[in-house]
Each structure stands twice: as structure tokens, then as C-alpha cells.
Design a protein around this motif. Structure first.
Motif, PDB file in Angstrom:
ATOM      1  N   GLN A   1       0.865  -1.173   0.000  1.00  0.00           N
ATOM      2  CA  GLN A   1       0.000   0.000   0.000  1.00  0.00           C
ATOM      3  C   GLN A   1       0.912   1.236   0.000  1.00  0.00           C
ATOM      4  OE1 GLN A   1      -2.376  -0.483   3.484  1.00  0.00           O
ATOM      5  NE2 GLN A   1      -3.713  -1.955   2.518  1.00  0.00           N
ATOM      6  N   LEU A   2       1.253   1.693  -1.202  1.00  0.00           N
ATOM      7  CA  LEU A   2       2.144   2.835  -1.350  1.00  0.00           C
ATOM      8  C   LEU A   2       1.432   4.129  -0.997  1.00  0.00           C
ATOM      9  CD1 LEU A   2       3.883   1.842  -4.675  1.00  0.00           C
ATOM     10  CD2 LEU A   2       4.691   1.476  -2.357  1.00  0.00           C
ATOM     11  N   LEU A   3       2.194   5.092  -0.523  1.00  0.00           N
ATOM     12  CA  LEU A   3       1.655   6.402  -0.227  1.00  0.00           C
ATOM     13  C   LEU A   3       1.493   7.201  -1.499  1.00  0.00           C
ATOM     14  CD1 LEU A   3       3.822   7.283   2.883  1.00  0.00           C
ATOM     15  CD2 LEU A   3       1.496   6.401   2.856  1.00  0.00           C
ATOM     16  N   VAL A   4       0.456   7.968  -1.586  1.00  0.00           N
ATOM     17  CA  VAL A   4       0.226   8.807  -2.767  1.00  0.00           C
ATOM     18  C   VAL A   4       1.042  10.079  -2.615  1.00  0.00           C
ATOM     19  CG1 VAL A   4      -1.505  10.028  -4.103  1.00  0.00           C
ATOM     20  CG2 VAL A   4      -2.070   7.851  -3.031  1.00  0.00           C
ATOM     21  N   ALA A   5       1.824  10.394  -3.611  1.00  0.00           N
ATOM     22  CA  ALA A   5       2.695  11.576  -3.543  1.00  0.00           C
ATOM     23  C   ALA A   5       1.928  12.836  -3.832  1.00  0.00           C
ATOM     24  CB  ALA A   5       3.833  11.436  -4.525  1.00  0.00           C
TER      25      ALA A   5
END
Length: 66
Positions: free
Chosen positions: A62-66
Motif C-alpha cells: 500500500q504505497l503512499l500517494v505523492a
């Protein structure tokens, strides 16, 4: 597993967080200490690997949204 997890915990403070797991690990490390965080990470890694194998799925961070 523990030594690898301890290496991850040690390097975490030197780089920026990239995923929800990084945030969780960083907060846990501050709250409980590096060794407890490393054990928790090793446990989570093993449980994740078991679930992936059981359900025949790939890891989806679950990557962070930049």
C-alpha cells in the motif's frame, strides 16, 4: 528473519517512508523500541508470506500517494 528485520528498522530512520507499513514500523519503533519493532516486522513478514502462498497471490504494498 530477526537480523534482516533489525536491519530494515535501523535503515528506516535514514530514509523517507514509502508505504503504510513504513509508517506503522516507524511509529512502533519510536513507541516500543527497535528490537520489539524488528520482532513485529519479522512476524508480519512471515504471516504475509504464508497468506500469499495460501491464496496464491502476489504482494501488493500500500504505497503512499505523492
Amino acid at each position: 528473519m530477526y537480523k534482516g528485520a533489525l536491519a530494515v528498522v535501523s535503515q528506516l530512520e535514514k530514509r523517507e517512508v514509502r508505504s503504510q507499513k513504513d509508517i506503522w514500523l516507524k511509529e512502533l519503533s519510536v513507541r516500543r523500541g527497535k528490537k520489539v519493532a524488528a520482532i513485529a516486522l519479522a512476524n508480519k513478514t512471515i504471516r504475509t508470506a504464508f497468506a500469499m502462498q495460501k491464496h496464491n497471490k502476489d504482494y501488493q504494498p500500500q504505497l503512499l500517494v505523492a
